[in-house]
Design a protein around this motif. Structure first.
Motif, PDB file in Angstrom:
ATOM      1  N   SER A   1      51.194  30.939  32.370  1.00 47.78           N
ATOM      2  CA  SER A   1      50.390  30.800  33.581  1.00 47.78           C
ATOM      3  C   SER A   1      48.974  31.325  33.370  1.00 47.78           C
ATOM      4  N   THR A   2      48.829  32.376  32.572  1.00 47.20           N
ATOM      5  CA  THR A   2      47.489  32.907  32.276  1.00 47.20           C
ATOM      6  C   THR A   2      46.663  31.879  31.532  1.00 47.20           C
ATOM      7  N   PHE A   3      47.257  31.288  30.491  1.00 42.69           N
ATOM      8  CA  PHE A   3      46.552  30.261  29.714  1.00 42.69           C
ATOM      9  C   PHE A   3      46.211  29.055  30.582  1.00 42.69           C
ATOM     10  N   ALA A   4      47.207  28.546  31.301  1.00 44.37           N
ATOM     11  CA  ALA A   4      47.004  27.326  32.090  1.00 44.37           C
ATOM     12  C   ALA A   4      46.005  27.550  33.215  1.00 44.37           C
ATOM     13  N   ASN A   5      46.103  28.682  33.882  1.00 45.53           N
ATOM     14  CA  ASN A   5      45.215  28.970  35.003  1.00 45.53           C
ATOM     15  C   ASN A   5      43.770  29.118  34.540  1.00 45.53           C
ATOM     16  N   THR A   6      43.574  29.857  33.445  1.00 48.06           N
ATOM     17  CA  THR A   6      42.222  30.040  32.910  1.00 48.06           C
ATOM     18  C   THR A   6      41.655  28.725  32.403  1.00 48.06           C
ATOM     19  N   SER A   7      42.468  27.943  31.715  1.00 46.30           N
ATOM     20  CA  SER A   7      42.028  26.642  31.225  1.00 46.30           C
ATOM     21  C   SER A   7      41.653  25.723  32.377  1.00 46.30           C
ATOM     22  N   SER A   8      42.391  25.813  33.474  1.00 48.40           N
ATOM     23  CA  SER A   8      42.102  25.000  34.653  1.00 48.40           C
ATOM     24  C   SER A   8      40.706  25.299  35.198  1.00 48.40           C
ATOM     25  N   PHE A   9      40.333  26.578  35.217  1.00 46.62           N
ATOM     26  CA  PHE A   9      38.986  26.940  35.660  1.00 46.62           C
ATOM     27  C   PHE A   9      37.932  26.263  34.787  1.00 46.62           C
ATOM     28  N   PHE A  10      38.137  26.339  33.467  1.00 47.63           N
ATOM     29  CA  PHE A  10      37.166  25.776  32.543  1.00 47.63           C
ATOM     30  C   PHE A  10      37.052  24.259  32.694  1.00 47.63           C
ATOM     31  N   TRP A  11      38.188  23.574  32.811  1.00 50.51           N
ATOM     32  CA  TRP A  11      38.138  22.123  32.941  1.00 50.51           C
ATOM     33  C   TRP A  11      37.523  21.700  34.270  1.00 50.51           C
ATOM     34  N   THR A  12      37.770  22.471  35.322  1.00 49.40           N
ATOM     35  CA  THR A  12      37.171  22.166  36.624  1.00 49.40           C
ATOM     36  C   THR A  12      35.655  22.229  36.544  1.00 49.40           C
ATOM     37  N   VAL A  13      35.148  23.268  35.899  1.00 50.91           N
ATOM     38  CA  VAL A  13      33.699  23.402  35.728  1.00 50.91           C
ATOM     39  C   VAL A  13      33.180  22.343  34.758  1.00 50.91           C
ATOM     40  N   ALA A  14      33.964  22.019  33.723  1.00 52.98           N
ATOM     41  CA  ALA A  14      33.544  21.015  32.742  1.00 52.98           C
ATOM     42  C   ALA A  14      33.304  19.666  33.413  1.00 52.98           C
ATOM     43  N   ILE A  15      34.169  19.281  34.329  1.00 53.71           N
ATOM     44  CA  ILE A  15      33.993  18.019  35.044  1.00 53.71           C
ATOM     45  C   ILE A  15      32.689  18.033  35.834  1.00 53.71           C
ATOM     46  N   ALA A  16      32.410  19.153  36.500  1.00 57.28           N
ATOM     47  CA  ALA A  16      31.171  19.267  37.276  1.00 57.28           C
ATOM     48  C   ALA A  16      29.946  19.188  36.361  1.00 57.28           C
ATOM     49  N   VAL A  17      30.004  19.838  35.213  1.00 57.06           N
ATOM     50  CA  VAL A  17      28.890  19.799  34.261  1.00 57.06           C
ATOM     51  C   VAL A  17      28.688  18.383  33.746  1.00 57.06           C
ATOM     52  N   TYR A  18      29.781  17.702  33.398  1.00 59.82           N
ATOM     53  CA  TYR A  18      29.680  16.322  32.913  1.00 59.82           C
ATOM     54  C   TYR A  18      29.001  15.425  33.947  1.00 59.82           C
ATOM     55  N   LEU A  19      29.466  15.504  35.197  1.00 61.17           N
ATOM     56  CA  LEU A  19      28.893  14.669  36.242  1.00 61.17           C
ATOM     57  C   LEU A  19      27.425  15.002  36.478  1.00 61.17           C
ATOM     58  N   TYR A  20      27.088  16.281  36.394  1.00 56.96           N
ATOM     59  CA  TYR A  20      25.691  16.686  36.580  1.00 56.96           C
ATOM     60  C   TYR A  20      24.799  16.068  35.494  1.00 56.96           C
ATOM     61  N   VAL A  21      25.221  16.188  34.241  1.00 57.94           N
ATOM     62  CA  VAL A  21      24.417  15.641  33.149  1.00 57.94           C
ATOM     63  C   VAL A  21      24.360  14.125  33.231  1.00 57.94           C
ATOM     64  N   PHE A  22      25.482  13.495  33.542  1.00 54.21           N
ATOM     65  CA  PHE A  22      25.564  12.038  33.587  1.00 54.21           C
ATOM     66  C   PHE A  22      24.740  11.456  34.724  1.00 54.21           C
ATOM     67  N   ILE A  23      24.826  12.075  35.908  1.00 50.59           N
ATOM     68  CA  ILE A  23      24.174  11.512  37.094  1.00 50.59           C
ATOM     69  C   ILE A  23      22.757  12.047  37.274  1.00 50.59           C
ATOM     70  N   VAL A  24      22.609  13.363  37.285  1.00 49.79           N
ATOM     71  CA  VAL A  24      21.298  13.958  37.571  1.00 49.79           C
ATOM     72  C   VAL A  24      20.361  13.808  36.378  1.00 49.79           C
ATOM     73  N   ARG A  25      20.870  14.105  35.182  1.00 52.95           N
ATOM     74  CA  ARG A  25      20.032  13.981  33.986  1.00 52.95           C
ATOM     75  C   ARG A  25      19.995  12.560  33.434  1.00 52.95           C
ATOM     76  N   SER A  26      20.821  11.694  34.010  1.00 51.89           N
ATOM     77  CA  SER A  26      20.840  10.264  33.634  1.00 51.89           C
ATOM     78  C   SER A  26      21.026  10.048  32.141  1.00 51.89           C
ATOM     79  N   SER A  27      21.942  10.814  31.567  1.00 55.89           N
ATOM     80  CA  SER A  27      22.170  10.687  30.122  1.00 55.89           C
ATOM     81  C   SER A  27      23.668  10.675  29.830  1.00 55.89           C
ATOM     82  N   GLN A  28      24.209   9.475  29.704  1.00 58.08           N
ATOM     83  CA  GLN A  28      25.625   9.365  29.363  1.00 58.08           C
ATOM     84  C   GLN A  28      25.878   9.836  27.936  1.00 58.08           C
ATOM     85  N   ARG A  29      24.915   9.594  27.054  1.00 62.16           N
ATOM     86  CA  ARG A  29      25.074  10.005  25.658  1.00 62.16           C
ATOM     87  C   ARG A  29      25.219  11.524  25.547  1.00 62.16           C
ATOM     88  N   VAL A  30      24.353  12.246  26.220  1.00 61.32           N
ATOM     89  CA  VAL A  30      24.427  13.708  26.195  1.00 61.32           C
ATOM     90  C   VAL A  30      25.710  14.184  26.871  1.00 61.32           C
TER      91      VAL A  30
END
Length: 321
Positions: free
Chosen positions: A83-112
């Motif tokens: 549960s420690t591993f899964a819960n902590t990993s879940s936090f990271f993936w949740t933020v990772a999705i937000a970062v991806y969308l930010y770079v893709f949409i706001v920075r307009s760079s799918q490559r990055v």
């Protein structure tokens, strides 16, 4: 700190039900990603990885709630580690999705944005694994008297440095997610709104079309709900942690304990509702009687997530409606 929070049978039943719902919800996200090849876009792939962690969390929490541990044991440590591993990993993936969308949409760079996926894997899998292995090796994972849990095991409550390890194995990442997610999604929302405002000056008829407005409204609602739901679900465990620091007996209140249990185990179910049941093309596929029909070609890369079409032009939005 020698107290023990009693976990009532009613609390166990409620939390076990949310564990089952999260297990089913996470499984549905993963299954739809596997069986429908046109859904295998990068954001959906990241969501599938997040669902794997939520599924592991649901299973480990369910076992912990069912056992309602009273002492250290081998299965207590194993459950606490998973549960420690899964819960902590879940936090990271949740933020990772937000970062991806930010770079893709706001920075307009799918490559990055796509180039960040490897980094997401390294951080979201390796950091939680290193933290968990270190905690287990130093014998920090074990019975926590349900002081910051609901029957399951986490950091040993009698360890002298238990607060430090509670921070390292979850709370510090939870706090960072509280700060990061609202900022990123607010920036994404502002960018989309500005793009549509500029577009409407030149193509008011298309930009104001009902299908475009419907799609934009749904995307806008999801961008609003993602951080709100995350914080609402997780805040109860944070409150209990803060009450533990002040040695307040309120942390043992049955209502707070129940809310903590529901919140920690509901992420998979919440994601399923937002990104499967509230995504019309996927919902149509799931519930359509024409299950053998060809895939809906109107399903674009991101019907569950906002995409570059929200800034590319209303004509494409209308065509995808």
């Amino acid at each position: 700190m020698a107290n023990r929070t009693e976990v009532f049978v009613s609390e166990q039943v409620v939390v076990l039900c949310t564990c089952v719902l999260s297990f089913l919800g996470s499984s549905l996200i993963i299954i739809t990603y596997i069986i429908w090849s046109d859904l295998r876009t990068t954001p959906r792939k990241l969501l599938a990885y997040l669902s794997v962690t939520d599924l592991l969390s649901a299973v480990s929490y369910a076992y912990g709630v069912w056992r309602a541990f009273l002492t250290d044991s081998v299965d207590c440590v194993v459950q606490g580690a998973i549960s420690t591993f899964a819960n902590t990993s879940s936090f990271f993936w949740t933020v990772a999705i937000a970062v991806y969308l930010y770079v893709f949409i706001v920075r307009s760079s799918q490559r990055v944005a796509d180039s960040l996926v490897t980094l997401f894997h390294l951080v979201s899998w390796c950091v939680p694994l290193i933290i968990t292995v270190t905690a287990v090796s130093l014998q920090k994972i074990g019975y926590d008297a349900s002081e910051v849990s609901v029957g399951w095991c986490w950091v040993k409550i009698h360890a002298k440095d238990h607060v430090l390890w509670m921070l390292l194995t979850g709370k510090i990442w939870e706090f960072l997610a509280y700060l990061t997610l609202p900022v990123l999604y607010i920036l994404i929302k502002r960018h989309i709104h500005r793009a549509h405002a500029a577009l409407s000056e030149y193509r008011p008829i298309l930009a104001n079309g009902p299908q475009s407005n419907s799609f934009t409204s749904m995307a806008d609602m999801k961008l609003t709900l993602i951080p709100i739901i995350f914080i609402f679900l997780r805040i109860w465990s944070t409150v209990r942690f803060l009450l533990l620091l002040t040695d307040s007996p309120v942390r043992q209140h049955p209502v707070l304990v129940t809310l903590h249990g529901i919140g920690n185990t509901s992420q998979g179910a919440a994601n399923c509702i937002m990104f499967v049941l509230f995504t019309q093309p996927i919902r149509t596929r799931l519930f359509s009687q024409r299950s053998s029909a060809a895939p809906d070609k109107r399903l674009g890369p991101e019907r569950a997530f906002p995409s570059n079409r929200e800034e590319d032009g209303a004509s494409q939005l209308q065509a995808d409606g």
